[in-house]
Design a protein around this motif. Structure first.
Motif, PDB file in Angstrom:
ATOM      1  N   ARG A 331      40.195  40.728  24.734  1.00 29.37           N
ATOM      2  CA  ARG A 331      39.512  40.859  26.018  1.00 29.37           C
ATOM      3  C   ARG A 331      38.093  41.391  25.820  1.00 29.37           C
ATOM      4  O   ARG A 331      37.143  40.862  26.379  1.00 29.37           O
ATOM      5  CB  ARG A 331      40.299  41.778  26.953  1.00 29.37           C
ATOM      6  CG  ARG A 331      39.551  42.050  28.237  1.00 29.37           C
ATOM      7  CD  ARG A 331      40.351  42.882  29.212  1.00 29.37           C
ATOM      8  NE  ARG A 331      41.318  42.081  29.940  1.00 29.37           N
ATOM      9  CZ  ARG A 331      42.238  42.596  30.753  1.00 29.37           C
ATOM     10  NH1 ARG A 331      42.317  43.903  30.913  1.00 29.37           N
ATOM     11  NH2 ARG A 331      43.071  41.815  31.394  1.00 29.37           N
ATOM     12  N   ALA A 346      39.634  32.115  27.874  1.00 35.01           N
ATOM     13  CA  ALA A 346      40.520  33.222  27.511  1.00 35.01           C
ATOM     14  C   ALA A 346      41.937  32.680  27.382  1.00 35.01           C
ATOM     15  O   ALA A 346      42.507  32.202  28.351  1.00 35.01           O
ATOM     16  CB  ALA A 346      40.461  34.310  28.574  1.00 35.01           C
ATOM     17  N   THR A 357      41.018  38.528  32.291  1.00 36.58           N
ATOM     18  CA  THR A 357      39.870  38.510  31.374  1.00 36.58           C
ATOM     19  C   THR A 357      38.831  37.491  31.839  1.00 36.58           C
ATOM     20  O   THR A 357      37.629  37.758  31.828  1.00 36.58           O
ATOM     21  CB  THR A 357      40.336  38.162  29.948  1.00 36.58           C
ATOM     22  OG1 THR A 357      41.291  39.138  29.543  1.00 36.58           O
ATOM     23  CG2 THR A 357      39.181  38.148  28.969  1.00 36.58           C
TER      24      THR A 357
ATOM     25  N   GLY B 167      41.357  46.097  32.978  1.00 31.87           N
ATOM     26  CA  GLY B 167      40.184  46.019  32.107  1.00 31.87           C
ATOM     27  C   GLY B 167      39.106  47.021  32.495  1.00 31.87           C
ATOM     28  O   GLY B 167      37.932  46.810  32.221  1.00 31.87           O
TER      29      GLY B 167
END
Lengths: 584, 289
Positions: A331, A346, A357, B167
């Motif tokens: 990532r 991705a 991602t 993330g």
């Protein structure tokens, strides 16, 4: 070719050709030819397009079967735009049309899309090898004023490509050449210079060539000296043939300044690509027309969209495939490449993670796609590679990163454990390198393959036989294919991270341990790695750095460097340390 | 654990009033924010607003962070000095168009303290939008796990895991003691118009926190809720100011609200807060409910 009708425009009779019938839901495509051609240059392209569209072409004044004005000033751009408007009004009175134009046809149509006369009558514009003269003038002035030797050289090179324009300004000479035999010679010239075989000699080649000289005489000097700022909000698709002998590619560099909605595609072809590659021109024109009509942008068009803010970054325009991109190094690598201007595919076995991602990459300005793939499955990897090639073309960079962990005694590691770890860690890299390496070779791309191994690849350990064997194999694999791919200028890097924090510690299989014991060890290993605090960002930076500096083998982290030195210079000590029971 | 303070309905109304004031302040000052203003100017305006509207003490003076400081990049990320870092204080960074900002204030009215976090942008910032949308999941996760009486450290780790999944960096780890949340206690309403502050922190509120720390050490709980083993205990009844703070690249976003924990249950003090209204506007809140 026989005209289907004659359209009057300012005292000139224009010969119009039609393919297919107009229909309510059928878009209309108007093809405008260049110099020294006539509408017949579009024959093959028009036939392909007419399967789905109503296609119109016409002979520009003075060419083909259209009549000839009696003075040079009648070739000025405003008359040419009036001709186009007359044809569009007759053939598509209710609906705006999609223009596809080549060479001088494209020069005329820049005038049509950037001036008032045809406002609301044009839906989209596909331009091949013909810039607006006004844009070209600004392009030249900006470069000359910049004082940068590199930019001034670009102007020099463009002028060298445009030698004939100067010649056309001379009286008598060019028309006399056309009348004195160049017309007969033209098909041979095309074959010799452009490599286009079996061109049918146009019956009107003499007048196409001789009259058309007036296009240059009526417009070039005037516009170059006194250019106007010409802008359009219309969607414009630029098709740039890389092998164009009359145009340098840099001529298009300033276009985004005038055209905010711009798509740019480069193709391996010469100047007359509608003759050499009619299927390709038809396919790209159709794709763009469909997009403008439906609003659905294909992956290829998404890639082709010119994003001004993305230009000039280290990896602008590159396409990067990353496996195991749903977490960890994968990532972070995707995000770093996205920030550096690249577009990202991705790939992960967990689609939701890959989507995430891709979404984060888009937030950083990239185009990004998520694909669910088990890298150990040849079928799934083939499907992935086929999708990439078809939708987006061969990638520039491939990062084979997906991996899994297994730890424990060799005798507790079952066949299934071995198969699992080799399938993902080794076969995944084999599939990725082979499938995408082939695509790079076929496309002539000087690409880069990055294989993520591990410090385990050179660090023997009593409780990591399966994992470390798989990583050592990846290192040797990379060394072998690096040698072979060097012939194709494709680089291969091996990355050997140390103890970095990723999901892998949480999902590592500890063989010979009960589920509770396994969970405890996973937790312990994760804590150990967290204490070490080697961040995935660090590994990702090493990957990007390896690509930028073409590094062959990159250990990351002090432990990886140390172990590598140990295995090189004190192999006996390295083997001795492997006996230590340091399992968590 | 000895007799825990569980706020009465009347006390909760007082805290709700303080929290409303804090969010009203953030929204009112945001309405007057313009490119070119400094963090110090904006923080000072917030302080004025709070004093004008009845605040008589605070947990801390208002904070304002602009640009990459919202994600605690640069000096502000230094974690030495036991977590206290002068770079946290409002500085001379000037607001620009499309630059994210965070306002954080903690007024006390008549003994009831609130602590809020509010983020926004003058213009547009796609990353901030995404962060603010995703913050809804943290509000749901935390409440659901507190209701399930999960140990606080585990909840904090679940927040870390959600950050990893998204993330994002859990930037609340840059706060002193990696605070995901901290206790808020009721102070005495002594009728005074103002109270002592040291280094921008309200002495009475910080004293309460220190008292909690001592008491917690004796009783086995931690008034600072983070991922450490000290927080490995069931949710302590009372009020918690919860402040998940997410960072992605140079953009940070947070909300901060009071969570009411009773012996058996938990609820957010007030659902009528700006970020919840924003989620409702964007159709996220309904899905969640």
């Amino acid at each position: 070719m026989t005209p289907s009708q004659i359209v009057q425009s300012g005292g000139i009779e224009l010969a119009v050709y039609e393919w297919g019938k107009p229909g309510k839901k059928k878009p209309t495509i108007v093809l405008v030819h260049g110099y020294p051609d006539a509408a017949s240059v579009w024959k093959q392209t028009a036939e392909i397009l007419s399967q789905r569209y109503y296609v119109v072409a016409y002979d520009v004044r003075g060419a083909g079967r259209s009549s000839t004005p009696d003075h040079t000033a009648a070739y000025a751009l405003d008359h040419l735009v009036a001709d186009l408007a007359a044809v569009v009004d007759i053939t598509s009175p209710d609906k705006p049309v999609h223009l596809v134009c080549h060479d001088w046809g494209s020069i005329q149509c820049w005038e049509a899309v950037t001036t008032e006369r045809m406002q609301g009558r044009i839906a989209s514009y596909t331009s091949i090898s013909g810039p607006s003269i006004d844009h070209a003038s600004y392009w030249i002035m900006n470069r000359l004023r910049s004082g940068s030797p590199e930019k001034i050289a670009q102007v020099g090179r463009q002028l060298a490509h445009s030698w004939y324009i100067g010649m056309f300004q001379l009286p008598v000479l060019a028309p006399a050449l056309w009348k004195g035999g160049l017309d007969k010679l033209w098909p041979t010239l095309l074959e010799k210079v452009e490599g286009i075989g079996e061109v049918e000699a146009s019956p009107t080649q003499t007048r196409d060539g001789a009259n058309g000289v007036n296009l240059y005489r009526a417009n070039f000097v005037q516009r170059l000296i006194n250019p106007q700022e010409r802008r359009t909000e219309l969607p414009v698709q630029l098709i740039v043939p890389r092998g164009d002998k009359f145009m340098v590619q840099e001529i298009w560099d300033d276009l985004p300044q005038w055209v905010p909605n711009l798509w740019r595609r480069e193709v391996d072809a010469g100047h007359w690509l509608q003759v050499s590659h009619p299927e390709l021109v038809a396919a790209q024109a159709a794709e763009f027309v469909d997009f403008v009509e439906s609003g659905e942008e294909t992956p290829a068009l998404k890639r082709a969209r010119v994003r001004e803010e993305r230009r000039g970054k280290a990896h602008s325009g590159k396409l990067v495939v990353i496996t195991g991109a749903g977490s960890g190094f994968g990532r972070e690598t995707a995000l770093l490449f996205a920030e550096a201007g690249a577009d990202v595919i991705a790939v992960d076995i967990n689609l939701e993670a890959a989507e995430r991602t891709a979404e984060l990459s888009r937030l950083l300005g990239a185009q990004a796609w998520a694909r669910q793939t088990d890298v150990g499955s040849i079928e799934q990897m083939q499907a992935l590679a086929a999708w990439v090639e078809q939708e987006l073309g061969a990638p520039d960079i491939v990062v084979n990163n997906a991996g899994i962990g297994v730890a424990g005694s060799f005798f507790d590691t079952s066949d299934a454990d071995w198969e699992r770890v080799l399938r993902v860690n080794l076969w995944g890299v084999i599939h990725g390198s082979r499938l995408f390496g082939k695509q790079m070779i076929a496309a002539g791309k000087r690409g880069h393959i990055v294989n993520v191994a591990s410090m385990g690849g050179f660090t023997p350990s009593r409780f990591m036989s399966a994992y470390n064997t798989s990583k050592a194999a990846v290192m040797m694999l990379s060394d072998c294919i690096r040698a072979e791919l060097a012939d194709h200028k494709i680089d291969v890097s091996t990355i050997c991270p140390g103890l970095s924090i990723t999901n892998i510690t949480q999902s590592t299989r500890f063989v010979g341990a009960s589920p509770e014991e396994e969970a405890r060890r996973q937790q312990k290993a994760t804590q150990l790695y967290q204490k070490r605090n080697l961040k995935p960002q660090t590994i990702a930076r090493a990957i990007v750095d390896a690509v930028e500096h073409k590094r062959a083998e990159v250990p990351v982290g002090v432990e990886a460097h140390g172990s590598r030195l140990l295995s090189r210079f004190f192999p006996a000590l390295s083997r001795r340390l492997a006996r230590l029971d340091v399992a968590p | 654990m000895s007799e825990a303070w569980i706020p009465s309905a009347g006390e909760l109304a007082g805290f709700r009033k303080a929290q409303r004031l804090a969010y009203d302040c953030a929204e009112a000052i945001t309405a007057e924010m313009k490119p070119g203003m400094t963090e110090r100017h904006v923080a000072a305006r917030m302080k004025e607003y709070l004093l004008d509207h009845g605040a008589d003490d605070c947990f801390h003076e208002p904070f304002a962070w602009f640009g990459d400081r919202t994600a605690f990049r640069g000096l502000i990320a230094v974690k030495q000095l036991g977590g206290f870092n002068p770079a946290f204080y409002p500085g001379l960074r000037r607001l620009e168009e499309n630059m994210p900002f965070i306002l954080d204030c903690a007024p006390t009215i008549q003994g009831c303290t609130a602590d809020i976090g509010y983020c926004g942008v003058i213009g547009h910032n796609a990353i901030l939008d995404r962060l603010m949308d995703d913050l809804i999941e943290y509000r749901q996760l935390i409440l659901q796990q507190v209701k399930a009486r999960r140990p606080l450290a585990e909840i904090s780790r679940a927040v870390d895991a959600l950050c990893a999944k998204h993330g994002y960096d859990p930037r609340h780890k840059a706060y002193p003691f990696e605070t995901l949340a901290h206790r808020i206690e009721k102070l005495k309403d002594d009728g005074k118009k103002s109270h002592l502050k040291i280094a921008n922190f309200g002495v009475r509120n910080i004293s309460e926190l220190l008292r909690d720390k001592l008491r917690g050490a004796r009783e086995g709980w931690n008034p600072i809720w983070n991922s450490s083993d000290a927080s490995q205990h069931v949710p302590t009844p009372g009020l918690w100011a919860v402040e998940p703070h997410l960072g992605f690249r140079d953009v940070g976003a947070k909300w901060e609200e009071l969570l009411v924990v009773t012996d058996t249950d938990a609820f957010w003090l007030d659902d009528d807060v700006p970020h919840v209204r924003r989620w409702a506007q964007r159709g996220l809140w309904k899905q969640a409910a």
